[in-house]
Design a protein around this motif. Structure first.
Motif, short mmCIF file in Angstrom:
data_model
loop_
_atom_site.label_atom_id
_atom_site.label_comp_id
_atom_site.label_asym_id
_atom_site.label_seq_id
_atom_site.Cartn_x
_atom_site.Cartn_y
_atom_site.Cartn_z
N LEU A 30 27.83 38.90 43.21
CA LEU A 30 27.12 38.03 43.41
C LEU A 30 27.68 36.84 42.36
O LEU A 30 27.60 37.15 41.28
CB LEU A 30 25.57 38.18 42.83
N ILE A 31 27.97 35.50 42.94
CA ILE A 31 28.40 34.51 42.25
C ILE A 31 27.23 33.69 41.87
O ILE A 31 26.51 33.17 42.78
CB ILE A 31 29.45 33.81 42.92
N LYS A 37 21.49 30.61 39.86
CA LYS A 37 21.11 30.77 41.38
C LYS A 37 22.41 31.17 42.15
O LYS A 37 23.80 30.64 41.75
CB LYS A 37 20.97 29.31 41.91
N ILE A 38 22.24 32.00 43.07
CA ILE A 38 23.27 32.69 43.80
C ILE A 38 24.07 31.38 44.52
O ILE A 38 23.18 30.66 45.52
CB ILE A 38 22.95 33.79 44.67
N VAL A 39 25.44 31.37 44.46
CA VAL A 39 26.05 30.58 45.25
C VAL A 39 26.80 30.92 46.25
O VAL A 39 27.49 30.55 47.38
CB VAL A 39 26.86 29.18 44.47
N ALA A 40 27.33 32.45 46.20
CA ALA A 40 28.14 33.04 47.12
C ALA A 40 27.82 34.58 46.52
O ALA A 40 27.52 34.96 45.64
CB ALA A 40 29.50 32.87 47.16
N VAL A 41 28.43 35.36 47.71
CA VAL A 41 28.24 36.69 47.64
C VAL A 41 29.60 37.20 48.06
O VAL A 41 30.23 36.77 49.30
CB VAL A 41 27.21 37.79 48.49
N HIS A 42 30.60 38.11 47.39
CA HIS A 42 31.76 38.56 47.99
C HIS A 42 32.04 40.03 47.88
O HIS A 42 31.82 40.49 46.86
CB HIS A 42 33.02 37.82 47.11
N GLU A 43 32.41 40.41 48.86
CA GLU A 43 32.92 41.94 48.79
C GLU A 43 34.23 41.99 48.28
O GLU A 43 35.19 41.40 48.76
CB GLU A 43 32.71 42.53 50.28
N ARG A 57 41.51 40.51 38.85
CA ARG A 57 41.94 39.48 39.46
C ARG A 57 41.30 39.41 40.79
O ARG A 57 40.95 38.18 41.07
CB ARG A 57 43.49 39.25 39.58
N GLU A 58 40.92 40.33 41.56
CA GLU A 58 40.47 40.21 42.83
C GLU A 58 38.86 40.02 42.54
O GLU A 58 38.11 39.31 43.27
CB GLU A 58 40.23 41.50 43.80
N VAL A 59 38.09 40.40 41.37
CA VAL A 59 36.53 40.17 41.14
C VAL A 59 36.80 38.61 40.63
O VAL A 59 35.68 38.06 41.28
CB VAL A 59 36.38 41.12 39.83
N PHE A 60 37.52 38.18 39.84
CA PHE A 60 37.48 36.87 39.41
C PHE A 60 37.94 35.79 40.26
O PHE A 60 37.51 34.40 40.08
CB PHE A 60 38.07 36.61 37.96
N LYS A 61 38.79 35.91 41.32
CA LYS A 61 39.43 34.75 42.11
C LYS A 61 38.19 34.12 42.81
O LYS A 61 38.18 32.98 42.85
CB LYS A 61 40.30 35.36 43.16
N PRO A 62 37.27 34.95 43.77
CA PRO A 62 36.15 34.11 44.33
C PRO A 62 35.28 33.50 43.42
O PRO A 62 34.82 32.37 43.44
CB PRO A 62 35.56 35.17 45.18
N ALA A 63 35.25 34.05 41.84
CA ALA A 63 34.06 33.28 41.13
C ALA A 63 34.97 31.98 40.51
O ALA A 63 33.99 31.13 40.44
CB ALA A 63 33.97 34.50 39.87
N LEU A 65 37.12 30.26 42.42
CA LEU A 65 36.87 29.29 43.22
C LEU A 65 35.49 28.72 43.68
O LEU A 65 35.55 27.57 44.06
CB LEU A 65 37.50 29.94 44.80
N HIS A 66 34.59 29.47 43.37
CA HIS A 66 33.24 28.99 43.47
C HIS A 66 32.61 28.45 42.20
O HIS A 66 31.31 28.17 41.93
CB HIS A 66 32.20 29.92 44.13
N ASN A 67 33.47 27.98 41.10
CA ASN A 67 32.88 27.68 39.79
C ASN A 67 31.82 28.23 39.17
O ASN A 67 30.76 27.81 38.82
CB ASN A 67 32.80 26.03 39.81
#
Length: 126
Positions: A30-31, A37-43, A57-63, A65-67
């Motif tokens: 959950l980002i 507040k949740i701004v995104a969810v990534h598998e 790196r896979e965990v933090f890349k979407p984090a 990108l979503h600031n």
């Protein structure tokens, strides 16, 4: 949706994802923004019946990108047993260290079982 407790995190995870019904291990995040507040969810990854490979790196890349200000990790145990494994604790600690370097806090790691969960934060292992 604001996340202020492990229970709220679990409810959000099970409302947004199908992780509880998965037959294989799924690791996701959950980002959250600065107000939790949740701004995104990534598998992040899908594994086998009892394991999933997780790289920072896979965990933090979407984090990144979503600031993200923070993230909450989650994964399921398809067996339904929510007891954290040694790997679960080691991966969580590795992610906490990586998060410190990047300024993204890991607020919790929720293990989802069969209509129940364990919070590694509540357990005191992180």
């Amino acid at each position: 949706e604001k996340v202020g407790s492990p229970d709220q995190a679990y409810k959000a995870i099970t409302a947004i994802t199908s992780v509880e019904e998965e037959a294989q291990e799924v690791f996701g995040i959950l980002i959250l923004n600065t107000k939790n507040k949740i701004v995104a969810v990534h598998e992040i990854s899908r594994g086998t019946l009892n394991s999933s490979i997780v790289h920072p790196r896979e965990v933090f890349k979407p984090a990144i990108l979503h600031n993200a200000a923070a993230i909450i990790c989650f994964h399921n145990h398809p067996s339904g047993d929510t007891e954290p494994s040694r790997d679960d604790i080691e991966i969580t600690n590795r992610l906490i260290e990586a998060g410190k370097i990047m300024g993204i806090e890991i607020l919790d790691h929720i293990i989802v079982g069969d209509e129940e969960y364990v919070s590694l934060k509540e357990r005191g292992v992180m």
